[in-house]
Design an enzyme around this catalytic site. Structure first.
Site, PDB file in Angstrom:
ATOM      1  N   GLU A  63      82.399 -11.455  31.220  1.00  0.00           N
ATOM      2  CA  GLU A  63      82.869 -12.156  32.424  1.00  0.00           C
ATOM      3  C   GLU A  63      81.707 -12.768  33.218  1.00  0.00           C
ATOM      4  O   GLU A  63      80.701 -12.105  33.470  1.00  0.00           O
ATOM      5  CB  GLU A  63      83.641 -11.160  33.291  1.00  0.00           C
ATOM      6  CG  GLU A  63      84.268 -11.759  34.534  1.00  0.00           C
ATOM      7  CD  GLU A  63      85.112 -10.756  35.301  1.00  0.00           C
ATOM      8  OE1 GLU A  63      85.830 -11.170  36.226  1.00  0.00           O
ATOM      9  OE2 GLU A  63      85.055  -9.546  34.976  1.00  0.00           O
TER      10      GLU A  63
ATOM     11  N   LYS B 209      91.206 -16.793  35.798  1.00  0.00           N
ATOM     12  CA  LYS B 209      91.617 -15.399  35.973  1.00  0.00           C
ATOM     13  C   LYS B 209      92.801 -15.336  36.944  1.00  0.00           C
ATOM     14  O   LYS B 209      92.760 -15.927  38.030  1.00  0.00           O
ATOM     15  CB  LYS B 209      90.436 -14.584  36.504  1.00  0.00           C
ATOM     16  CG  LYS B 209      90.661 -13.082  36.579  1.00  0.00           C
ATOM     17  CD  LYS B 209      89.363 -12.404  36.999  1.00  0.00           C
ATOM     18  CE  LYS B 209      89.472 -10.884  37.052  1.00  0.00           C
ATOM     19  NZ  LYS B 209      88.174 -10.263  37.414  1.00  0.00           N
TER      20      LYS B 209
ATOM     21  N   CYS C 261      89.221  -9.595  32.316  1.00  0.00           N
ATOM     22  CA  CYS C 261      89.018  -8.292  32.962  1.00  0.00           C
ATOM     23  C   CYS C 261      90.288  -7.718  33.589  1.00  0.00           C
ATOM     24  O   CYS C 261      91.113  -7.137  32.909  1.00  0.00           O
ATOM     25  CB  CYS C 261      87.885  -8.394  33.991  1.00  0.00           C
ATOM     26  SG  CYS C 261      87.092  -6.804  34.358  1.00  0.00           S
TER      27      CYS C 261
ATOM     28  N   ILE D 196      63.568  19.977  42.201  1.00  0.00           N
ATOM     29  CA  ILE D 196      64.281  19.448  41.045  1.00  0.00           C
ATOM     30  C   ILE D 196      64.649  17.978  41.206  1.00  0.00           C
ATOM     31  O   ILE D 196      64.634  17.214  40.238  1.00  0.00           O
ATOM     32  CB  ILE D 196      65.530  20.306  40.736  1.00  0.00           C
ATOM     33  CG1 ILE D 196      66.086  19.929  39.360  1.00  0.00           C
ATOM     34  CG2 ILE D 196      66.581  20.159  41.848  1.00  0.00           C
ATOM     35  CD1 ILE D 196      67.080  20.914  38.809  1.00  0.00           C
TER      36      ILE D 196
ATOM     37  N   ASN E 286      61.153  17.047  60.859  1.00  0.00           N
ATOM     38  CA  ASN E 286      61.358  15.633  60.552  1.00  0.00           C
ATOM     39  C   ASN E 286      60.048  14.845  60.579  1.00  0.00           C
ATOM     40  O   ASN E 286      59.886  13.866  59.820  1.00  0.00           O
ATOM     41  CB  ASN E 286      62.356  15.018  61.532  1.00  0.00           C
ATOM     42  CG  ASN E 286      63.782  15.476  61.262  1.00  0.00           C
ATOM     43  OD1 ASN E 286      64.100  15.948  60.173  1.00  0.00           O
ATOM     44  ND2 ASN E 286      64.643  15.345  62.253  1.00  0.00           N
TER      45      ASN E 286
END
Length: 568
Positions: A45, A128, A164, A311, A389
């Site tokens: 598309e 479309k 689509c 992590i 902060n």
């Protein structure tokens, strides 16, 4: 009546606005398909301008550039390229009813259109019909809907072309089948979500079942801002069996050959079915794809990451190395007086495993300087979250200074759990240009870390083996902004938090519905309030890879000023 037709599925990685570059990619893929023996090459598309172009399509100069590009591609089909089914924003008049049952020409409007190019000309155009206007889609804002289409004659066949969203509803296929279409061709710009492959296939199967027609679904691949496209183009036979499947996550040209069966229907007689990519593997590929194309298409020389020993930053660094290569990733540890020796050791270990540049910059002098500067105003007030902060903002300042000086983009490392409840510091750890974890919950972060240590993803530029030290995965998460701090000082356990957040965000459930699943009603109310109160922070967060059906941003649009904070 013709009996055989060879159709190539060409999933490529266009760049929004790079019309000349996209034309080159289209032509290169078409030549490859021609060598394979394709009679027709189908693209995704809006491939000419890149998808989604958003308000760019409203610029007359942009529309004119697209017209020139399509005209050039059409010219090339005279001798250099095979016939093409492409998609582009296109100004045209379509037929409308006059109220008395007559079709008349309507006003000129801009459409999301599929165009058949053959023998040097634009042979057919189909606009479309169904324009999506939900989630990340705003097509009704910029395009006019087309009428229900009829099939396109091509080399003795009748092609049913739908774009689509047209496949997600029955109306267009019903019209095409009733007017003689023999095969369905579906150009797509379908962004990746972790459960999207099943949705696509279910809708495709429904349309094939209703019409009895084979179907070819061609999807875009690559990253565009927060969206990633996984490709995974496919073809279905009239009996709904899978006939072909393209390799996901990469540009790929796949040939399918179709012939009439005993009932006169076109069925696929030749097509390769590549392996699917699901689960954590697909999420990792989505993060790699999104980051690689955001950095590459925007011209950044690499990325800069604050590596804390936790992590989230470790995962972000691993994705960056896999996507860009270790030479384009620079990590910086910025220890404070509260940073543990364990964090220092784990960060250095992670950087060594990934093979990346690693520097350490102490922030204690900056903390002391801010304490001195602010003391006349703060007076004798005891330290609180303000000082915490300040540490985060000092780190953000250092990263942005390095980015300005040397050019790499700062990659933020916050995850969806933290962004949901505001467990992040504006202008501190939220500094940066992009995030690979923005739509990833903390529990999924842990699952991804374990997965990556056991697998080396296809096309990953990083090393195989354990790249995230086990201690980073097993130790209690902490921001280390004060002595002995852990995330659970401020947040519920992540397993509980993420389950509640998924109910509130992805499922849009109410308080009572989530509590009925076994969660403490008081905790549900608390999480609900944190979620709503953090909207102002999320509005100022950088873009990040969309993974779920409700990523923060255009998927979930909530007011900042909001007096409704849930029950209780």
């Amino acid at each position: 009546m013709s009996d055989r037709l060879a159709i190539a599925m060409a999933q490529i990685n266009p760049t929004v606005g790079d019309i000349a570059g996209n034309v080159q990619r289209i032509a290169a893929a078409a030549r490859k398909a021609s060598v394979l023996g394709a009679d027709l090459v189908v693209f995704s598309e809006l491939v000419v301008c890149g998808y989604p172009p958003e308000d760019l399509v409203l610029k007359p100069s942009f529309q004119n550039a697209v017209i020139d590009a399509v005209t050039e591609l059409a010219r090339l089909t005279k001798s250099d390229l095979p016939p093409l089914l492409i998609s582009a924003p296109w100004r045209m008049r379509t037929s409308v009813g006059d109220g008395d049952g007559n079709a008349v020409s309507g006003p000129e409007a801009l459409h999301n259109a599929a165009l058949l190019l053959d023998e040097g000309e634009i042979r057919a155009i189909r606009a479309k019909h169904a324009l999506p206007n939900y989630g990340v889609f705003d097509e009704k804002r910029v395009f006019a809907p087309g009428p229900l289409p009829g099939p396109i004659p091509f080399r003795g066949f009748k092609l049913g072309v739908l774009t689509c969203e047209d496949m997600w509803l029955p109306d267009v296929v019903e019209c095409l089948e009733e007017t003689g279409a023999e095969i369905l061709l579906v150009p797509n710009g379908s962004p990746y979500e972790h459960d999207k492959p099943d949705q696509r296939l279910n809708h495709a199967v429904a349309r094939v079942t209703e019409s009895g027609l084979g179907l070819i679904y061609v999807n875009q691949v690559g990253g565009q801002d927060e969206l990633v496209f996984d490709g995974a183009s496919f073809a279905l036979n009239p009996d709904c069996t899978l006939a072909a499947q393209s390799v996901p996550w990469i540009e790929h040209v796949a040939l399918t050959r179709w012939a009439r069966d005993g009932q006169g229907r076109l069925a696929c007689v030749e097509g390769v079915i590549a392996a699917e990519d699901r689960g954590l593997s697909a999420i990792w590929q989505a993060m790699m794809t999104g980051l690689r194309d955001y950095v590459g298409k925007n011209g950044f020389p690499g990325v800069l990451i604050g590596l804390s020993g936790g992590i989230d930053s470790a995962i972000s660094a691993a994705v960056a190395v896999d996507a860009l290569g270790p030479e384009q990733v620079h990590c910086v540890m910025m220890p404070s007086p509260y940073t543990s020796a364990e964090s220092l050791r784990d960060a250095a270990d992670c950087a060594e495993r990934l093979g990346i540049r690693y520097d350490s910059i102490e922030i204690a002098p900056a903390m002391a300087a801010f304490g001195t500067i602010l003391q006349p105003v703060f007076g004798n007030r005891p330290p609180d979250v303000t000082e915490e902060n300040i540490q985060a903002r000092v780190r953000g300042l250092i990263l942005m200074a390095l980015s300005n000086k040397f050019g790499p983009m700062v990659l933020t490392t916050g995850n969806k759990s933290e962004m949901s409840v505001g467990y992040a510091t504006l202008y501190g750890d939220m500094c940066g240009g992009f995030s690979v974890l923005k739509d990833i919950y903390k529990t999924t972060v842990y699952a991804l870390a374990n997965w990556r240590n056991r697998h080396h993803p296809p096309r990953a530029l990083g090393p195989a083996g354990v790249v995230i030290p086990d201690n980073i995965i097993t130790r209690a998460p902490t921001a280390e902004l004060r002595p002995d701090q852990t995330d659970q000082d401020s947040l519920p356990p992540y397993a509980d938090l993420d389950a509640i957040l998924r109910g509130l965000i992805e499922e849009d459930l109410g308080h009572d519905d989530i509590a009925a699943r076994g969660h403490d009603p008081a905790l549900v109310r608390r999480v609900w309030r944190m979620l709503e109160r953090a909207e102002y922070k999320r509005r100022q967060a950088p873009p990040g890879v969309k993974i779920t059906s409700r990523a923060f941003g255009r998927d979930r649009r909530y007011p900042i000023t909001n007096a409704f904070v849930g029950p209780g």
